[in-house]
Design a protein around this motif. Structure first.
Motif, mmCIF file in Angstrom:
data_model
loop_
_atom_site.group_PDB
_atom_site.id
_atom_site.type_symbol
_atom_site.label_atom_id
_atom_site.label_comp_id
_atom_site.label_asym_id
_atom_site.label_seq_id
_atom_site.Cartn_x
_atom_site.Cartn_y
_atom_site.Cartn_z
ATOM 1 N N ALA A 665 -31.421 -9.997 17.111
ATOM 2 C CA ALA A 665 -31.835 -9.625 15.748
ATOM 3 C C ALA A 665 -33.334 -9.829 15.607
ATOM 4 C CB ALA A 665 -31.100 -10.473 14.712
ATOM 5 N N ALA A 666 -34.006 -8.865 14.990
ATOM 6 C CA ALA A 666 -35.454 -8.976 14.783
ATOM 7 C C ALA A 666 -35.876 -8.035 13.668
ATOM 8 C CB ALA A 666 -36.216 -8.655 16.072
ATOM 9 N N GLU A 667 -36.667 -8.566 12.727
ATOM 10 C CA GLU A 667 -37.295 -7.772 11.658
ATOM 11 C C GLU A 667 -36.287 -6.901 10.911
ATOM 12 O OE1 GLU A 667 -40.485 -5.590 13.371
ATOM 13 O OE2 GLU A 667 -41.714 -7.371 13.737
ATOM 14 N N GLY A 668 -35.147 -7.511 10.553
ATOM 15 C CA GLY A 668 -34.194 -6.794 9.727
ATOM 16 C C GLY A 668 -33.336 -5.797 10.475
ATOM 17 N N ARG A 669 -33.361 -5.823 11.787
ATOM 18 C CA ARG A 669 -32.542 -4.897 12.579
ATOM 19 C C ARG A 669 -31.789 -5.671 13.659
ATOM 20 N NH1 ARG A 669 -33.817 0.298 11.464
ATOM 21 N NH2 ARG A 669 -33.111 1.177 13.447
ATOM 22 N N ILE A 670 -30.692 -5.057 14.136
ATOM 23 C CA ILE A 670 -29.901 -5.662 15.209
ATOM 24 C C ILE A 670 -29.875 -4.705 16.398
ATOM 25 C CG2 ILE A 670 -27.569 -6.377 15.913
ATOM 26 C CD1 ILE A 670 -27.184 -7.502 13.128
ATOM 27 N N ARG A 671 -30.153 -5.270 17.580
ATOM 28 C CA ARG A 671 -30.180 -4.486 18.818
ATOM 29 C C ARG A 671 -28.966 -4.855 19.671
ATOM 30 N NH1 ARG A 671 -34.266 -6.604 21.115
ATOM 31 N NH2 ARG A 671 -35.786 -5.396 19.932
ATOM 32 N N ILE A 672 -28.221 -3.811 20.158
ATOM 33 C CA ILE A 672 -27.088 -3.981 21.076
ATOM 34 C C ILE A 672 -27.473 -3.359 22.410
ATOM 35 C CG2 ILE A 672 -24.633 -3.531 21.487
ATOM 36 C CD1 ILE A 672 -24.342 -3.147 18.439
ATOM 37 N N SER A 673 -27.421 -4.150 23.469
ATOM 38 C CA SER A 673 -27.824 -3.682 24.800
ATOM 39 C C SER A 673 -26.605 -3.607 25.713
ATOM 40 C CB SER A 673 -28.861 -4.626 25.410
ATOM 41 O OG SER A 673 -29.999 -4.717 24.582
ATOM 42 N N VAL A 674 -26.473 -2.482 26.469
ATOM 43 C CA VAL A 674 -25.420 -2.298 27.484
ATOM 44 C C VAL A 674 -26.122 -2.121 28.827
ATOM 45 C CG1 VAL A 674 -23.484 -0.905 28.265
ATOM 46 C CG2 VAL A 674 -23.869 -1.255 25.798
ATOM 47 N N LYS A 675 -25.964 -3.126 29.706
ATOM 48 C CA LYS A 675 -26.663 -3.131 30.990
ATOM 49 C C LYS A 675 -25.652 -2.992 32.124
ATOM 50 C CE LYS A 675 -29.896 -5.928 33.692
ATOM 51 N NZ LYS A 675 -30.653 -7.203 33.738
ATOM 52 N N ASP A 676 -25.974 -2.090 33.080
ATOM 53 C CA ASP A 676 -25.073 -1.911 34.222
ATOM 54 C C ASP A 676 -25.815 -2.166 35.523
ATOM 55 O OD1 ASP A 676 -26.231 0.575 35.410
ATOM 56 O OD2 ASP A 676 -25.575 1.497 33.508
ATOM 57 N N GLN A 786 -46.237 -3.280 0.715
ATOM 58 C CA GLN A 786 -45.018 -2.577 1.124
ATOM 59 C C GLN A 786 -44.745 -2.790 2.609
ATOM 60 O OE1 GLN A 786 -46.088 1.353 -0.221
ATOM 61 N NE2 GLN A 786 -44.635 1.270 -1.914
ATOM 62 N N ARG A 787 -45.795 -2.696 3.417
ATOM 63 C CA ARG A 787 -45.648 -2.863 4.855
ATOM 64 C C ARG A 787 -45.165 -4.287 5.187
ATOM 65 N NH1 ARG A 787 -48.387 0.001 8.744
ATOM 66 N NH2 ARG A 787 -48.415 1.613 7.152
ATOM 67 N N ILE A 788 -45.714 -5.288 4.490
ATOM 68 C CA ILE A 788 -45.305 -6.677 4.749
ATOM 69 C C ILE A 788 -43.845 -6.891 4.348
ATOM 70 C CG2 ILE A 788 -45.717 -9.079 4.103
ATOM 71 C CD1 ILE A 788 -48.669 -8.326 3.682
ATOM 72 N N LEU A 789 -43.479 -6.408 3.155
ATOM 73 C CA LEU A 789 -42.116 -6.629 2.676
ATOM 74 C C LEU A 789 -41.088 -5.824 3.467
ATOM 75 C CD1 LEU A 789 -42.613 -6.742 -1.196
ATOM 76 C CD2 LEU A 789 -42.323 -8.644 0.381
ATOM 77 N N ALA A 790 -41.527 -4.768 4.191
ATOM 78 C CA ALA A 790 -40.608 -3.975 5.000
ATOM 79 C C ALA A 790 -39.989 -4.807 6.123
ATOM 80 C CB ALA A 790 -41.324 -2.764 5.584
ATOM 81 N N ARG A 791 -40.579 -5.964 6.399
ATOM 82 C CA ARG A 791 -40.018 -6.850 7.426
ATOM 83 C C ARG A 791 -38.667 -7.414 6.997
ATOM 84 N NH1 ARG A 791 -43.874 -8.897 10.955
ATOM 85 N NH2 ARG A 791 -42.830 -10.902 11.083
#
Length: 895
Positions: A665-676, A786-791
């Protein structure tokens, strides 16, 4: 019997002696040697000597030294047989006092006629002399008085007339004495004059505060008069005395002063006076309104209480000028109100003098020019912003008066025409030297029509600048409504805009052609997919019936191939239709909070049997096991994406390989990684990785596939506001990463709605956990915040570019934090803060200000400010304040 002839002299002598003893005058006799020979009782009282003390002593005992010669002459006269009558002189009393006396001397003769002495009769005239001196003094005072002093008898006939009366009334004594006092009385005053005379005749003394009398020249004077009775020695009223003072100038001055006092009381300017050391001696109502101090508070206080610390020296210099007799006019400065607020003031301070011209104090007229200064600042700011806006937009403004051929240009006009500002504006024919020769007639005609009373002039034309460089201008012009006969207009450099418009038109045409081709392709694929579903339905259906029947192993293998091929074609058709829907913007999605852990668990469970066939392990990192991680997505479509990525990781992996799934999780988003641990992707194939039907060489292997999965996955993710990316190394493996917006509150999502797939698509999100109101009229500052609060996606920003609008938004939306700029176009930030606090004492207000002085901070704190941030913004400090007031957790989310 007694002899009558003998008794007569004795009787006469006795009678004379009785007269002498009873007389009020001192009677004495002096022999020829100057010695006293007789002395009556009045002489004893007058001179203090008893008879036994003075008889036989020299007369010189009573005579002052400077009167000895006078006495000698008088005695010589009596020796010569001459009497001296009523000689006024002085004599000495026994106690040394001098007595004013009137002396009469007569010779005393013997029966034979010889001189035997001198007889003296002495009268004390001291009281008479005193009265004479007093009368003379009174007469001198009356004559020297500025007042008119008049005497009249009871019928009003003037009997006395002094110099003051002559100066006030204009009549000489010769003209006035014998005339009636009504000579001086206007007709309208005659009745009251008779009433006063009657009261005085009755013995009353009358004071008349103000009355009017007529001068010789007919003009009227205002007088203050005292009229008194004149009495004789018996106390009987025998006349009238009048003392009158001319108060015409005083009354005029009183009227002027009254008008001035009314002006001082009613003016909007603060007017006050003080001593030269600053103690206030007067304070008008406007001063109370402007400074907030009542007169009772300021009288006797020092004026320094109104002066800020940084203006004290300035005030001392002003008082030094005033003490020197010089006024200080229209000094623009600042002053401090009772509530601590600073105001801008225009101050004029003048010296106050006494009748001798000595400066004894200062008077001040103070005008509150705070609104004027704010207006001037706003105007300067607006002019700067206008100039900036003109420069950014490439727009210049101009005015022109044909009668005088006078013109004005804004700064941008000089930049557009590349003209030196020192040359001034180009006018008339000079302007046309810049215009392209092919456009001059068209421009001249356009301006002539507009300036001739036609409609607004609007025209594109070209100019030549800097050695022939061609620029395209858009000109506007019309009559100036505020200056008849003059004109105003603008010029905009649209060279790049026109070039961009041409390029855009070409791009739109190309895009339209591409869109038409893409639409035709989508319609073709959709139609073909539909046409293929019908026979596939029969093929798969009858294949399944054949499987249920009793057939040979050879035929069963054939049916398996038929069903496998049919299912492959069906998956291909489904993917083609999904891609067609995404490209046409008709994909139906139902965004809602989706638990990442549950979705990954479901997808892994579905593909794990396939992985076991090739001995491939699948591990899910503990970073994905957190129960509070939700993303905003359509759950089914996101599972479709994960299944595609996991299936690819299995298909393109080596036997006994591995697959790992992790989350971050970073800056209001979640990343899902699939590694093979598969074969990886060659660099030359990466550009086409997400293109439909591109299998990147896998079609030449035994691995099944359509080449649509990754393209469809990207389209679905973008429709849900997400992204997909890949990192790969040939021979080592690949990692696919997807990102989606994180949400905090797991609740049922909205009903399914069509989601546009264009780049500017907006998506429904969960209600914000925090709401911030930013009152700011500067667009660049607003963009930064706006840019700061977008975090933090959980924070909603509401903005207002005017103070009045900000107040309304605060009342309507109840924000968790208000960020307030002090410089606003309609009302000041301080006024906004004060009004906010009248109905809301709890919401934190963070003030953005360029003035970081202690005095400013104290003043704003008194008005209710919670915190301050100075320009330019310190982003780290700003974020710290956001964490504090919005109670954000360590990861930046509202807690």
């Amino acid at each position: 019997m007694t002899d009558p002839g003998a008794s007569a002299p004795a009787h006469d002598a006795a009678l004379l002696a009785a007269i002498v003893e009873s007389s009020d005058d001192a009677i004495m006799s002096i022999d020829l040697d100057g010695r006293v020979t007789s002395w009556n009782r009045s002489a004893e009282r007058m001179f203090g000597y008893a008879t036994t003390e003075i008889i036989g002593r020299p007369l010189a005992l009573l005579v002052p030294d400077d009167r000895r010669a006078e006495v000698a002459e008088a005695l010589a006269a009596t020796a010569a047989g001459t009497s001296v009558r009523h000689m006024e002189t002085v004599r000495r009393h026994r106690d040394g006092r001098l007595i004013h006396v009137s002396v009469s001397l007569s010779p005393i003769l013997s029966p034979g006629g010889g001189l035997i002495g001198t007889g003296a009769v002495v009268r004390d005239v001291s009281e008479q002399k005193r009265n004479e001196r007093m009368n003379a003094a009174l007469a001198a005072i009356v004559e020297a008085s500025d007042a008119a002093i008049i005497g009249a008898d009871l019928d009003g006939t003037i009997t006395t007339w002094n110099q003051g009366a002559q100066e006030i009334y204009g009549y000489t004594p010769q003209e006035a004495i014998g005339q009636s006092v009504f000579l001086l009385v206007p007709d309208v005053q005659a009745g009251s004059a008779r009433e006063v005379m009657a009261r005085v005749a009755g013995g009353e003394r009358v004071h008349v505060d103000t009355t009017s009398r007529r001068r010789k020249d007919g003009t009227i004077v205002d007088l203050y008069t005292t009229v008194s009775p004149v009495r004789d020695s018996t106390g009987r009223v025998v006349g009238i005395g009048s003392v009158a003072r001319d108060v015409t100038e005083r009354r005029r001055a009183e009227r002027v002063n009254a008008r001035l006092a009314a002006v001082v009381e009613s003016t909007d300017d603060a007017i006050w006076t003080s001593t030269l050391t600053g103690e206030v001696t007067s304070w008008n109502p406007a001063a109370e309104r402007i400074y907030g101090y009542a007169a009772s508070e300021m009288l006797g206080s020092n004026i320094e209480v109104l002066v800020p610390e940084d203006r004290r020296q300035e005030m001392r210099e002003v008082y030094a000028e005033v003490a020197a007799g010089r006024a200080v006019s229209h000094l623009e400065t600042t002053r401090r109100r009772r509530d601590g607020r600073t105001i801008h003031a225009s101050v004029t301070v003048s010296p106050l003098t006494d009748p001798d011209g000595t400066v004894v104090g200062a008077s001040a007229v103070v005008r509150d020019i705070t609104a004027h200064v704010q207006h001037a600042r706003d105007r300067e700011r607006m002019l700067r912003e206008l100039e900036d806006a003109q420069r950014m937009a490439g727009v210049g403004s101009w005015t022109w008066d044909p009668a005088s051929d006078h013109a004005t240009w804004s700064a941008e006009m000089y930049r557009i025409f590349r003209r030196d500002p020192a040359l001034g504006p180009a006018t008339s024919g000079d302007l046309f030297t810049y215009i392209h020769p092919d456009d001059r007639d068209r421009v001249a005609t356009g301006y002539a029509d507009a300036f001739g009373g036609g409609q607004l002039f609007e025209l594109d034309y070209r100019i030549l600048v800097e050695g022939g460089q061609e620029r395209v201008l858009h000109g506007l012009g019309r009559a100036d409504p505020d200056h008849p006969g003059a004109y105003i207009g603008t010029v905009q450099d649209v060279t790049e805009q026109r070039r961009a418009e041409r390029a855009r038109a070409e791009l739109l045409a190309t895009s339209a052609r591409a869109e038409a081709a893409n639409l035709a392709k989508s319609e073709f694929l959709a139609r073909m997919s539909h046409e293929l579903r019908t026979p596939l339905n029969a093929i798969i259906g009858f294949g399944q019936l054949l499987q249920l029947g009793d057939i040979s192993d050879e035929h069963r293998e054939s049916v398996d191939y038929i069903l496998k091929g049919g299912r492959h074609l069906l998956a291909l058709i489904n993917d083609v239709l999904d891609i067609a829907r995404i490209e046409s913007g008709r994909m139906m999605l139902s965004p809602e909070p989706v638990l990442v852990e549950g979705l990954i668990r479901e997808a892994v469970a579905l593909v794990r049997p396939l992985a076991r066939e090739r001995d491939i392990s699948i591990t899910v990192d503990e970073t994905c096991a957190r129960p509070d991680r939700y993303v905003l997505a359509d759950g089914n479509r996101l599972k479709q994406v994960l299944l595609n990525l996991l299936s690819n990781a299995i298909k393109y992996n080596r036997d006994a390989g591995g697959i790992s799934v992790s989350c971050a999780a970073a800056e209001g988003r979640i990343r899902i990684s699939v590694k093979d641990t598969g074969f990886g992707i060659a660099p030359e194939h990466l550009a086409n990785l997400f293109e439909p039907f591109e299998r990147l060489g896998a079609e030449r292997t035994s691995i099944e596939g359509t080449g649509l999965g990754l393209g469809l996955s990207r389209g679905l993710l973008e429709a849900m506001g997400g992204t997909i990316d890949v990192s790969t190394e040939p021979g080592v493996g690949s990692t696919f990463e997807i990102e989606l917006a994180a949400v905090k509150v797991p609740h049922a999502g909205p009903d399914a709605v069509p989601v546009e797939t264009s780049a500017d698509t907006t998506h429904s999100v969960a209600a914000p956990a925090r709401r911030v109101l930013y009152i700011e009229d500067n667009l660049s500052n607003l963009a930064l915040v706006q840019r700061i609060l977008a975090r933090w996606p959980g924070i909603e920003l509401i903005s207002a570019m005017q103070g009045s609008i900000g107040l309304e938004l605060a009342r309507r939306h109840h924000p968790d934090l208000i960020i307030l700029d002090l410089q606003l176009p309609d009302i000041t930030g301080a006024d906004v803060l004060e009004r906010l606090r009248t109905h809301d004492q709890r919401t934190p207000v963070m003030v953005v200000t360029a003035d970081s002085t202690k005095g400013q901070a104290q003043a704003l704190t008194r008005l209710g400010a919670t915190d301050f941030i100075t320009k330019p913004l310190d982003v780290n400090r700003f974020m710290e304040l956001l964490h504090r007031h919005l109670r954000l957790d360590a990861g930046g989310a509202p807690s």
